[in-house]
Design an enzyme around this catalytic site. Structure first.
Site, PDB file in Angstrom:
ATOM      1  N   HIS A 282      39.793 -98.256  -2.861  1.00  0.00           N
ATOM      2  CA  HIS A 282      38.909 -97.078  -2.744  1.00  0.00           C
ATOM      3  C   HIS A 282      39.810 -95.872  -2.433  1.00  0.00           C
ATOM      4  O   HIS A 282      40.715 -95.566  -3.213  1.00  0.00           O
ATOM      5  CB  HIS A 282      37.861 -97.391  -1.671  1.00  0.00           C
ATOM      6  CG  HIS A 282      36.707 -96.462  -1.573  1.00  0.00           C
ATOM      7  ND1 HIS A 282      36.455 -95.442  -2.451  1.00  0.00           N
ATOM      8  CD2 HIS A 282      35.688 -96.387  -0.655  1.00  0.00           C
ATOM      9  CE1 HIS A 282      35.355 -94.790  -2.097  1.00  0.00           C
ATOM     10  NE2 HIS A 282      34.876 -95.341  -0.998  1.00  0.00           N
TER      11      HIS A 282
ATOM     12  N   HIS B  50      37.535 -97.784 -12.872  1.00  0.00           N
ATOM     13  CA  HIS B  50      36.472 -97.334 -11.986  1.00  0.00           C
ATOM     14  C   HIS B  50      35.232 -98.163 -12.237  1.00  0.00           C
ATOM     15  O   HIS B  50      34.957 -98.540 -13.379  1.00  0.00           O
ATOM     16  CB  HIS B  50      36.152 -95.850 -12.249  1.00  0.00           C
ATOM     17  CG  HIS B  50      35.454 -95.218 -11.109  1.00  0.00           C
ATOM     18  ND1 HIS B  50      34.099 -95.290 -10.941  1.00  0.00           N
ATOM     19  CD2 HIS B  50      35.939 -94.522 -10.052  1.00  0.00           C
ATOM     20  CE1 HIS B  50      33.779 -94.657  -9.832  1.00  0.00           C
ATOM     21  NE2 HIS B  50      34.867 -94.186  -9.269  1.00  0.00           N
TER      22      HIS B  50
ATOM     23  N   ASP C 150      42.372 -90.693  -8.164  1.00  0.00           N
ATOM     24  CA  ASP C 150      43.538 -90.935  -7.318  1.00  0.00           C
ATOM     25  C   ASP C 150      44.855 -90.954  -8.084  1.00  0.00           C
ATOM     26  O   ASP C 150      45.917 -91.035  -7.471  1.00  0.00           O
ATOM     27  CB  ASP C 150      43.377 -92.278  -6.586  1.00  0.00           C
ATOM     28  CG  ASP C 150      42.238 -92.228  -5.588  1.00  0.00           C
ATOM     29  OD1 ASP C 150      42.212 -91.266  -4.809  1.00  0.00           O
ATOM     30  OD2 ASP C 150      41.389 -93.133  -5.593  1.00  0.00           O
TER      31      ASP C 150
HETATM   32  N1  CMC Z   1      44.769-102.422 -13.343  1.00  0.00           N
HETATM   33  C1  CMC Z   1      44.716-103.528 -14.116  1.00  0.00           C
HETATM   34  N2  CMC Z   1      43.577-104.138 -14.479  1.00  0.00           N
HETATM   35  C2  CMC Z   1      42.431-103.624 -14.022  1.00  0.00           C
HETATM   36  C3  CMC Z   1      42.404-102.487 -13.212  1.00  0.00           C
HETATM   37  C4  CMC Z   1      43.622-101.881 -12.884  1.00  0.00           C
HETATM   38  N3  CMC Z   1      43.651-100.784 -12.111  1.00  0.00           N
HETATM   39  N4  CMC Z   1      41.128-102.190 -12.892  1.00  0.00           N
HETATM   40  C5  CMC Z   1      40.382-103.123 -13.489  1.00  0.00           C
HETATM   41  N5  CMC Z   1      41.164-103.996 -14.180  1.00  0.00           N
HETATM   42  C6  CMC Z   1      40.725-105.126 -15.001  1.00  0.00           C
HETATM   43  C7  CMC Z   1      40.296-106.297 -14.134  1.00  0.00           C
HETATM   44  O1  CMC Z   1      41.379-107.164 -13.873  1.00  0.00           O
HETATM   45  C8  CMC Z   1      39.243-106.933 -15.011  1.00  0.00           C
HETATM   46  O2  CMC Z   1      39.880-107.650 -16.031  1.00  0.00           O
HETATM   47  P1  CMC Z   1      39.243-109.009 -16.629  1.00  0.00           P
HETATM   48  O3  CMC Z   1      38.002-108.589 -17.340  1.00  0.00           O
HETATM   49  O4  CMC Z   1      40.293-109.564 -17.505  1.00  0.00           O
HETATM   50  O5  CMC Z   1      38.954-109.878 -15.438  1.00  0.00           O
HETATM   51  C9  CMC Z   1      38.560-105.741 -15.668  1.00  0.00           C
HETATM   52  O6  CMC Z   1      39.564-104.714 -15.696  1.00  0.00           O
HETATM   53  C10 CMC Z   1      37.326-105.244 -14.924  1.00  0.00           C
HETATM   54  O7  CMC Z   1      37.731-104.888 -13.609  1.00  0.00           O
HETATM   55  P2  CMC Z   1      36.924-105.163 -12.281  1.00  0.00           P
HETATM   56  O8  CMC Z   1      37.897-105.457 -11.190  1.00  0.00           O
HETATM   57  O9  CMC Z   1      35.818-106.146 -12.554  1.00  0.00           O
HETATM   58  O10 CMC Z   1      36.252-103.739 -12.070  1.00  0.00           O
HETATM   59  P3  CMC Z   1      35.553-103.239 -10.759  1.00  0.00           P
HETATM   60  O11 CMC Z   1      34.490-102.320 -11.185  1.00  0.00           O
HETATM   61  O12 CMC Z   1      35.167-104.360  -9.873  1.00  0.00           O
HETATM   62  O13 CMC Z   1      36.737-102.460 -10.001  1.00  0.00           O
HETATM   63  C11 CMC Z   1      38.191-100.781  -9.270  1.00  0.00           C
HETATM   64  C12 CMC Z   1      36.871-101.095 -10.000  1.00  0.00           C
HETATM   65  C13 CMC Z   1      38.285 -99.280  -9.081  1.00  0.00           C
HETATM   66  C14 CMC Z   1      38.181-101.459  -7.897  1.00  0.00           C
HETATM   67  C15 CMC Z   1      39.367-101.315 -10.126  1.00  0.00           C
HETATM   68  O14 CMC Z   1      39.381-100.675 -11.374  1.00  0.00           O
HETATM   69  C16 CMC Z   1      40.716-101.128  -9.414  1.00  0.00           C
HETATM   70  O15 CMC Z   1      41.091-101.980  -8.625  1.00  0.00           O
HETATM   71  N6  CMC Z   1      41.459-100.007  -9.700  1.00  0.00           N
HETATM   72  C17 CMC Z   1      42.701 -99.745  -9.006  1.00  0.00           C
HETATM   73  C18 CMC Z   1      42.413 -99.163  -7.640  1.00  0.00           C
HETATM   74  C19 CMC Z   1      41.966 -97.721  -7.743  1.00  0.00           C
HETATM   75  O16 CMC Z   1      42.558 -96.905  -8.428  1.00  0.00           O
HETATM   76  N7  CMC Z   1      40.896 -97.397  -6.978  1.00  0.00           N
HETATM   77  C20 CMC Z   1      40.367 -96.031  -6.923  1.00  0.00           C
HETATM   78  C21 CMC Z   1      39.036 -95.928  -7.567  1.00  0.00           C
HETATM   79  S1  CMC Z   1      38.494 -94.229  -7.827  1.00  0.00           S
HETATM   80  C22 CMC Z   1      38.370 -93.479  -6.287  1.00  0.00           C
HETATM   81  C23 CMC Z   1      37.603 -94.217  -5.268  1.00  0.00           C
HETATM   82  O17 CMC Z   1      36.627 -94.900  -5.513  1.00  0.00           O
HETATM   83  O18 CMC Z   1      37.979 -94.075  -4.110  1.00  0.00           O
END
Ligand code: CMC
Length: 436
Positions: free
Chosen positions: A275, A314, A370
């Site tokens: 986050h 996201h 971010d």
């Molecule tokens: N790098 C590599 N793979 C990713 C990433 C990433 N940053 N984000 C998602 N994926 C992949 C994930 O492994 C999954 O792949 P598969 O379908 O093969 O299992 C697919 O994309 C869907 O991801 P998810 O984890 O189910 O998506 P989510 O909605 O649960 O997570 C998130 C959203 C923001 C937590 C995630 O994208 C992430 O961890 N990003 C990196 C951390 C980040 O930048 N966070 C800031 C978010 S914006 C500001 C805020 O909210 O504070």
């Protein structure tokens, strides 16, 4: 009610194949059904009734809200109906804060009195400084800030009167006003510098920069480009509807805890690297990658799931995060003053390759808020530990707006999800000497 352009009934018919019975449930505005309407679905009269299972709330609407609108597919973000691009271009942070908290843009006199009230509440009790002095020199700024905000609850016990709108507004003003002071005190502690007290004639962001960076008695005045850049970043971070930390604020607030305790919980949720801690994690990742040549190998590790590309992806945006586009433009203005951040080339190369690669394209992974913000903060002289703090200060406004809306919503009550118990069935206690 969903408007599908014809006279079809706005209901859903559910057939339970266990019993052959059919149920008709209403479809409400936003294409939602009420989870409680599922409860009537039973096999036997004494069954509890059906529930929906949604770990991580990926498809659950927890509230009706008038604060922030996001269309994640189209990359649209609006506060109270106003596009984020217009607010970032033309408004001040406190104007946006007023908009989020009160629902409308302020008139000149409303803004004047809001700015005056915020300015008059920027000082904190001296004992808060003693609380912060108790931390180790290398304590993370976010840990200090969370503790300081929780401590404020003991200084303002009247904050517990959460049903009184006037008392509530006073705590809101206090929190908006004191967050930069607490954050600056945490930073000065980390640097081993004496604190600088607020200066009432400065703007919200200029006062913050002054408390952070002034050395000695010399009149420090921030560069106006940097002051405005911070203002823009604060506007972009002010709210983002029902995210992890806003949900924490609402959940804690639903037990009628005071706003200081609720805010400390929201900040704790923000602190995590998935986050608001992501801006810090991005910077550390860029430093670890080290040079543009190492980018392809790093992305291979991401695709093999050995790494996560921080600052990408996201839950809601499946297009370019509109905040990231504005931040990218702001970065150019900041670098003209501070000089180019050498890590920018690594970030640009990561983005360039990632936006072409099947792994990222097929998963709709784009830069989020971010990805570039940390590069600006670093160029402005902030240490990485301050990055999540720089997110928490403006988001305080969003948390408080969400908290207030939750309290005024007659449909809300204490948040309490259900579970499906899958553990051991009843069994008898075994004395310790008989346990294998
Ligand atoms: N790098 C590599 N793979 C990713 C990433 C990433 N940053 N984000 C998602 N994926 C992949 C994930 O492994 C999954 O792949 P598969 O379908 O093969 O299992 C697919 O994309 C869907 O991801 P998810 O984890 O189910 O998506 P989510 O909605 O649960 O997570 C998130 C959203 C923001 C937590 C995630 O994208 C992430 O961890 N990003 C990196 C951390 C980040 O930048 N966070 C800031 C978010 S914006 C500001 C805020 O909210 O504070």
């Amino acid at each position: 009610m969903a408007d599908n352009g014809n006279d079809a009934k706005q209901t859903l018919t559910i057939r339970d194949n266990r019993t052959g019975r059919e149920y008709e449930v209403e479809i409400h505005e936003g294409d939602v059904i009420r989870a409680m309407d599922l409860r009537q679905i039973k096999v036997n009269e004494d069954d509890f009734g059906m529930m929906s299972y949604d770990p991580a709330f990926t498809n659950t609407v927890s509230t009706r809200s008038t604060i922030t609108f996001i269309d994640g597919g189209k990359g649209i973000l609006r506060y109270r109906g106003y596009p984020i691009e217009q607010l970032a271009e033309r408004a001040t942070f406190l104007e946006v804060a007023y908009l989020l908290l009160k629902g409308e843009l302020p008139t000149e006199s409303e803004l004047e009195s809001f700015v005056r009230d915020v300015t008059l509440h920027t000082y904190v009790h001296e004992n808060i400084r003693t609380v912060l002095d108790g931390f180790r020199y290398d304590a993370h700024a976010m840990g200090m800030l969370i503790s300081a905000v929780a401590a404020l609850s003991t200084f303002y016990p009247e904050g517990k009167q959460i049903r009184d709108p006037e008392v509530r507004w006073e705590q809101i003003v206090r929190l908006v006003a004191k967050m930069p002071t607490l954050a600056a005190f945490a930073y000065r502690h980390h640097r081993g510098l004496p604190v600088v007290y607020p200066e009432n004639e400065l703007s919200y962001t200029a006062n913050f920069l002054n408390m952070l960076f002034r050395i000695g008695g010399k009149g420090y005045r921030p560069n106006p480009v940097l002051e405005r850049a911070l203002e823009v970043l604060f506007i972009l971070h002010a709210d983002h509807e029902q995210n992890c930390s806003a949900t924490a604020m609402r959940v804690v607030g639903s037990s009628e805890a005071d706003p200081y305790s609720g805010l400390a919980a929201a900040m704790a949720a923000l602190y995590g690297p998935l986050h608001g801690g992501a801006n810090e994690a991005v910077l550390r990742m860029l430093q670890r990658i080290g040079s543009v040549e190492n980018v392809p190998a790093f992305l291979e590790r991401v695709k093999a799931k050995e790494e996560r590309l921080m600052g990408f992806g996201h839950r809601v945006y499946k297009a370019y995060d509109p905040r990231a586009s504005i931040i990218k433009r702001t970065a150019d203005q900041v670098f003209e003053v501070t000089g180019r951040n050498p890590l920018l080339d690594i970030a640009l190369e990561l983005e360039r390759i990632a936006l072409e690669e099947e792994y990222f394209v097929s998963r709709n992974l784009y830069p989020n808020v971010d990805f570039y913000s940390g590069l600006i903060y670093q160029a402005m002289g902030f240490p990485v530990e301050m990055f999540p703090v720089l997110f928490a200060i403006p988001r305080t406004v969003g948390w408080l707006a969400q908290w207030q809306e939750m309290l005024e919503d007659p449909e809300q009550k204490i948040a309490r999800p259900r579970q499906v118990y899958v553990g051991a069935d009843q069994r008898d206690f075994v004395p310790i000497e008989q346990r294998g």
